[in-house]
Design a protein around this motif. Structure first.
Motif, PDB file in Angstrom:
ATOM      1  N   PRO A   2      53.468   4.134  37.926  1.00  0.00           N
ATOM      2  CA  PRO A   2      53.339   2.829  38.607  1.00  0.00           C
ATOM      3  C   PRO A   2      51.980   2.178  38.423  1.00  0.00           C
ATOM      4  CG  PRO A   2      54.278   4.452  40.069  1.00  0.00           C
ATOM      5  CD  PRO A   2      53.847   5.186  38.850  1.00  0.00           C
ATOM      6  N   HIS A   8      48.114  -4.122  37.299  1.00  0.00           N
ATOM      7  CA  HIS A   8      47.588  -5.013  38.330  1.00  0.00           C
ATOM      8  C   HIS A   8      47.414  -4.291  39.648  1.00  0.00           C
ATOM      9  CE1 HIS A   8      48.467  -8.840  36.108  1.00  0.00           C
ATOM     10  NE2 HIS A   8      47.340  -9.111  36.713  1.00  0.00           N
ATOM     11  N   MET A   9      48.304  -3.322  39.898  1.00  0.00           N
ATOM     12  CA  MET A   9      48.210  -2.550  41.128  1.00  0.00           C
ATOM     13  C   MET A   9      46.897  -1.766  41.159  1.00  0.00           C
ATOM     14  SD  MET A   9      50.862  -0.767  43.359  1.00  0.00           S
ATOM     15  CE  MET A   9      52.035  -0.053  42.270  1.00  0.00           C
ATOM     16  N   LEU A  66      37.143 -11.771  40.905  1.00  0.00           N
ATOM     17  CA  LEU A  66      37.287 -10.319  40.782  1.00  0.00           C
ATOM     18  C   LEU A  66      36.224  -9.738  39.862  1.00  0.00           C
ATOM     19  CD1 LEU A  66      41.104  -9.749  40.208  1.00  0.00           C
ATOM     20  CD2 LEU A  66      39.780  -9.012  42.125  1.00  0.00           C
ATOM     21  N   GLY A  80      44.172  -4.148  41.861  1.00  0.00           N
ATOM     22  CA  GLY A  80      44.114  -4.529  43.265  1.00  0.00           C
ATOM     23  C   GLY A  80      43.491  -3.441  44.117  1.00  0.00           C
ATOM     24  N   ILE A  81      43.928  -2.205  43.907  1.00  0.00           N
ATOM     25  CA  ILE A  81      43.401  -1.092  44.695  1.00  0.00           C
ATOM     26  C   ILE A  81      41.900  -0.954  44.460  1.00  0.00           C
ATOM     27  CG2 ILE A  81      43.465   1.403  44.970  1.00  0.00           C
ATOM     28  CD1 ILE A  81      46.442   1.251  44.265  1.00  0.00           C
ATOM     29  N   LYS A  90      52.897  -1.959  32.925  1.00  0.00           N
ATOM     30  CA  LYS A  90      53.088  -3.229  33.606  1.00  0.00           C
ATOM     31  C   LYS A  90      52.463  -3.227  34.992  1.00  0.00           C
ATOM     32  CE  LYS A  90      57.342  -4.530  31.347  1.00  0.00           C
ATOM     33  NZ  LYS A  90      58.780  -4.250  31.432  1.00  0.00           N
ATOM     34  N   PHE A 149      39.856  -3.165  43.503  1.00  0.00           N
ATOM     35  CA  PHE A 149      39.163  -4.306  44.072  1.00  0.00           C
ATOM     36  C   PHE A 149      38.938  -4.110  45.565  1.00  0.00           C
ATOM     37  CE2 PHE A 149      39.327  -8.757  45.588  1.00  0.00           C
ATOM     38  CZ  PHE A 149      38.151  -9.154  44.999  1.00  0.00           C
TER      39      PHE A 149
END
Lengths: 385, 400
Positions: free
Chosen positions: B346, B353-354, B290, B357-358, B350, B360
Motif C-alpha cells: 500500500p 502518496h500515502m 510540502l 502524506g504520512i 500507486k 509530511f
C-alpha cells in the motif's frame, strides 16, 4: 429521520432523467416535456429563477453542512482543519460500504432456471434477502443510503474523536500555518487509504427508488418546475441537521457549556469544568455533520476519493465569507453562495460575463475579505487582521 | 567570495557540485543490475529536480522569510508555462525570450494578486491566495480556452506563425526548443563499463539557472531587505508600531517569489513545450508547500533538498510494483514473503502518496524544521557524543 421516510409510493418517473451534467448542475428540461406550451415567457423566466434557487439550495446545503462543521471546530478548538473535506469523503464512503455489505450474497443453484447452454443457473441471493425475505430484504438494500446515516454517525464520531486525540490536540498552541499543514497532510493520508480500499473510480450509489424520480414542485403554485426528489430530500435533511446542531447548542446544558467555552475558554476551565473533553466531543460531532453531508450526497454525485478536496476549498471560502467562528454565518453564507453560484451559471448571465459561474464564489470571497474581513456575521475583533 | 560569508560559499559550492555531477550521483547502479530502477539520472527527472528546486527556493523567500503561507503559488507556475509556450508559438524556438516572458508575466500576476492578498495576513492571506489560484485554474479551464486550450493543454502545432523561425522543419515536424541552436533535448551518453551516464543540454541549462537563483536567494537572505522580512515574520505588529510600513517589503517578497515560480514554469515549458491547467490546481500549490516544509522552511538549502526528495520518491517509489516487491523478498519463506509484500504494497507504487502524506504529518509534528533540522540534530548528537557531553552547537543557522 422522519423527513426521509415521507412517501414510498413509486412516483410516475422511475428512472433518473438526464437532467444533471457532470458538475452536478441541473440542466433545465427541454421544452417538449412541458405540458403547457402556451405559457407566456414571463412565467418561463420565473420558472428559471426558481429553478436556479432550488439548484443553489442543494449545493448550498452541502456547503453549509461542511462549513458548519469547520466553524464548530474553529470556534471551539481554534484549529483550522484542512482535513474536513476528507471527513466529508469518509462519510460518503460509509454509504458505499453499507451498500456493499448489504449486497453481500451467497450463490445457489436454481434448477428451475437454465442459462443458454442448458446448465442450471446460479442465482445470487443477498444474505439480507435470505434473512428478511425478498420483499423486506430488497427494500433494505434499496434504502442503503438513508440507512447509512445510522451506520455513519458512530463511525464518524469515532474518526473525529481519534483525529482530535491522536493528532490535533498537539497543535492547539502552534501557529495556524502549522495546523493547516498537518491537517493537509492528514487529508492526503485519509484520501489515499480510501483510494487503496475502494479504487480511484467514482462508485455509483443510487438513492432509494422511491426517492430517485423527479417531482413537479411548481404544481402547487401553478408553475412548472420539475426537480429531482433526492435533492429536495437533501435540502430538508440539511435543514434538519443544522436545526439539530443549533438546538443542541442552544437548549442543552452541554451546549451551553460549549458556547461558554467558545466565548471564554479559560474562565470556563477555572470554574472546574473539563472544557477540553467537551470540545473533543464537539470535534466528533463536527466530523459526524461532515460525514452525514457526505452520506446523503452520494446519490447526487458518485463518490470518489478526492471529492472531499473539491468541496474543501469552497467550504473554506464559505466559512470566511460567513465569518470565522460564526455558526449562523457559515450556514447563511453556504446557502447564499450556493444560490449565487447557480444563478451565475444561467445562460443569460453567462452571455453577459463569460466564465462568471466558475469564479463567482471566489470573487465574492475576495470582495468580502477586503471590505469586511470579519465576514458577514463574524463578531467584531475575532480574527479580523 | 561574491559577497558571501564562508558558510554560504561552501553551501553554494556544494549545491554546484551536486547539480553539476548529478548524472553521476544519481546513477550509482549499473544499468543491468536489479537496482537500476533506483537510478534517477535520466534527463527528464533531473530536469524536474532542479526546476522544482527553483520553484521551492522562490516559495521559501516568501514563506520562509515572511511567514506568509501562500496556497496559490502554482498559479504563477502555470502563467509562466503558458507564456513560454506562447512565445514558442509566436516568436522563436529559442528558450531565452520564452523564459524572460514567463518571468515577467508571473511577476505582473504576482504584483496584482499580492497587492490585494497582502492586505490580510495569517489564514486570510492563505485563503485569498487560494481563491485567486483556483480562479485562475477555473478560468484557464473554461473561458480562457482560446489562450490556454482548456483541458487539452496548450501545445505546439505544425502551423504556428513563428516570426523568427519556421513553422515546420524541412521534414515536416515541429521544431524543438533550443538555446541558440543547442537543442534542449540533445543528450550525450557516456558509457563506462556497465554504467551509462546521460548529460542533457536542457538539464545543464536548468542547473546553471538554479545556481544563479540560489545565489540570488542567499544574497536576499543575508541582505538588509531579508532582515526586514525576518522581522515581519517574528513580529509584524511591532514593526508597524515603530512607524514602518511593512507592505512594500512583503509585496516585494511576494513578487520575487512569484517570479521564481514563473521561471520554473517557463523552464518546464522549455524542456517540454506544453502547458496544462492542472499545473495551476491547488494541489500543485500544496506540493510546493510540502517540498519547502519537508526540506526545512526558512533555511537556504532546505527547499532544494525537499524538492529533490519529493520528486525522487514520486518517480522512483511509484515505479515499485508488486512483482518488484516479490523479487526483493523472494529469499524469504513464502508465507513471510506474501505477508511483507501485502504490508509494504500500500505504501509504494500507486500508493506512494500515502507514504508522502504520512511523512509530511510526521515532519510537521516532530521536525518542524524539516530535513535540515533533522540533519542538524543528528550532527549535534554525534558531536556531543564525541566531545563527551559538551553542549552541542549547530553549524548552519536557519533563517528564523
Amino acid at each position: 429521520m422522519a423527513g426521509l421516510g415521507a412517501q414510498s409510493a413509486p412516483g410516475p418517473f422511475t428512472q433518473q432523467p438526464d437532467l444533471v451534467d457532470r458538475y452536478g448542475t441541473i440542466i433545465p428540461r427541454p421544452p417538449d416535456t412541458h405540458k403547457d406550451k402556451t405559457t407566456n415567457p414571463k412565467v418561463g423566466a420565473m420558472d428559471a429563477i426558481l429553478l436556479q434557487i432550488l439548484n443553489g439550495l442543494d449545493k448550498g446545503s452541502a456547503y453549509a453542512l461542511i462549513a458548519l462543521g469547520l466553524t464548530l471546530i474553529f470556534g471551539t478548538l481554534g484549529v483550522v482543519n484542512f482535513a474536513h473535506g476528507a471527513l466529508f469523503m469518509i462519510g460518503a464512503f460509509c454509504a458505499v460500504t453499507l451498500q456493499r455489505l448489504l449486497n453481500l450474497s451467497f450463490e445457489t443453484v436454481d434448477e428451475t432456471q437454465t442459462d443458454f447452454l442448458g446448465n442450471a443457473l446460479k442465482v445470487k441471493t443477498p444474505y439480507v434477502e435470505a434473512w428478511f425475505g425478498p420483499q423486506m430484504g430488497g427494500a433494505i438494500i434499496d434504502w442503503a443510503v438513508p440507512l447509512a446515516i445510522l451506520f455513519a454517525i458512530p463511525i464518524m464520531v469515532f474518526v473525529g474523536y481519534a483525529m482530535e486525540r491522536g493528532l490535533i490536540k498537539h497543535f492547539y498552541k502552534r501557529p495556524h500555518a502549522d495546523q493547516i499543514l498537518v491537517t493537509f497532510g492528514l487529508a492526503i493520508v485519509l484520501q489515499e487509504v480510501i483510494k487503496y480500499f475502494y479504487g480511484a473510480n467514482p462508485i455509483q450509489t443510487p438513492a432509494p427508488e422511491a426517492l430517485s424520480g423527479i417531482v413537479n414542485l411548481g404544481a402547487i403554485v401553478g408553475m412548472d418546475i420539475v426537480y429531482p426528489v433526492w435533492r429536495v430530500v437533501y435540502f430538508l435533511f440539511s435543514l434538519l441537521v443544522i436545526g439539530g446542531i443549533f438546538s443542541f447548542l442552544q437548549f442543552t446544558t452541554f451546549g451551553m457549556v460549549v458556547r461558554a467555552g467558545m466565548a471564554d475558554r479559560e474562565t470556563v476551565g477555572l470554574l472546574g469544568i473539563n472544557i477540553d473533553k467537551r470540545f473533543t466531543v464537539m470535534f466528533g460531532i463536527a466530523a459526524a455533520v461532515a460525514g452525514l453531508a457526505g452520506v446523503m450526497y452520494t446519490p447526487i454525485n458518485s463518490p470518489n476519493y478526492h471529492m472531499g478536496m473539491d468541496f474543501l476549498v469552497l467550504s473554506f471560502v464559505v466559512v470566511v465569507v460567513g465569518g470565522m467562528g460564526s455558526l449562523p454565518g457559515a450556514v447563511l453564507a453556504g446557502f447564499l453562495l450556493g444560490i449565487l453560484e447557480s444563478f451565475a451559471s444561467m445562460n443569460e448571465i453567462k452571455s453577459i460575463i463569460p466564465g462568471i459561474d466558475q469564479i463567482i464564489i471566489y470573487v465574492v470571497a475576495i470582495i468580502i475579505l477586503l471590505t469586511r474581513p470579519r465576514g458577514l456575521m463574524g463578531r467584531k475583533g475575532v480574527m479580523e487582521d | 567570495m561574491l559577497g558571501m560569508n564562508k558558510n554560504d560559499t561552501t553551501m553554494l559550492l556544494l549545491v554546484a557540485a551536486l547539480t553539476m555531477l548529478a548524472p553521476f550521483i544519481l546513477n550509482p547502479f549499473p544499468t543491468d543490475s536489479g537496482l537500476a530502477q533506483f537510478n534517477a539520472g535520466y534527463p527528464d527527472l533531473m530536469q524536474r529536480f532542479v526546476i522544482f528546486g527553483i520553484f521551492a527556493i522562490g516559495f521559501n523567500i516568501l514563506f520562509g522569510l515572511t511567514g506568509y503561507l501562500s496556497f496559490g503559488h502554482a498559479a504563477f507556475l502555470g502563467v509562466g508555462s503558458y507564456s513560454a509556450v506562447w512565445m514558442f508559438k509566436l516568436l522563436a524556438m529559442n528558450v531565452i525570450p520564452a523564459i524572460l516572458l514567463s518571468v515577467v508575466m508571473a511577476g505582473v500576476f504576482a504584483l496584482l494578486i499580492g497587492y490585494v492578498s497582502l492586505r490580510r495576513s495569517g489564514i486570510y492571506f492563505s485563503i485569498l491566495t487560494l481563491a485567486f489560484a483556483q480562479m485562475s485554474f477555473n478560468l484557464a479551464y473554461s473561458v480562457l480556452t482560446p489562450i490556454t486550450n482548456g483541458e487539452t493543454g496548450l501545445q505546439l502545432s505544425l502551423d504556428d506563425p513563428r516570426v523568427l523561425g519556421v513553422s515546420q522543419t524541412a521534414d515536416g515536424s515541429i521544431p524543438v526548443t533550443n538555446l541558440f541552436g543547442l537543442e534542449m533535448r540533445s543528450t550525450f551518453e557516456m558509457v563506462v563499463g556497465p554504467w551509462a551516464f546521460q548529460f542533457n543540454a536542457g538539464y545543464y541549462l536548468c542547473a546553471l539557472i538554479l545556481l544563479a537563483v540560489f545565489y540570488l536567494s542567499i544574497r536576499i537572505f543575508r541582505s538588509p531587505f531579508g532582515l526586514m522580512l525576518k522581522a515581519v515574520k517574528s513580529n509584524q505588529q511591532r514593526m508597524n508600531y515603530t512607524g514602518l510600513n511593512t507592505r512594500p517589503y512583503t509585496l516585494a517578497a511576494f513578487v520575487i517569489s512569484g517570479m521564481y515560480a514563473g521561471l520554473a514554469g517557463g523552464l518546464l515549458a522549455s524542456m517540454d513545450p506544453l502547458a496544462g491547467a492542472e499545473r495551476m490546481q491547488w494541489t500543485a500549490s500544496g506540493e510546493v508547500v510540502l517540498m519547502t516544509i519537508l526540506g526545512g522552511a526558512g533555511t537556504l538549502i532546505g527547499p532544494v533538498l525537499g524538492a529533490g526528495f519529493i520528486k525522487y520518491f514520486e518517480n522512483i517509489f511509484s515505479k515499485i510494483n508488486e512483482s518488484v516487491l516479490h523479487s526483493w523478498f523472494g529469499a524469504l519463506p513464502d508465507g513471510l514473503e506474501d505477508l511483507l509484500v501485502t504490508m509494504v504494497y500500500p505504501f509504494v507504487g500507486k500508493g506512494w502518496h500515502m507514504t508522502l502524506g504520512i511523512l509530511f504529518v510526521l515532519v510537521v509534528v516532530f521536525l518542524p524544521g524539516g530535513l535540515v533540522e533533522g540533519g542538524q540534530r543528528v550532527t549535534a548528537w554525534i558531536r556531543s557524543k564525541k566531545a563527551g557531553g559538551n553542549k552541542p552547537t549547530s553549524t548552519t543557522e536557519p533563517a528564523e
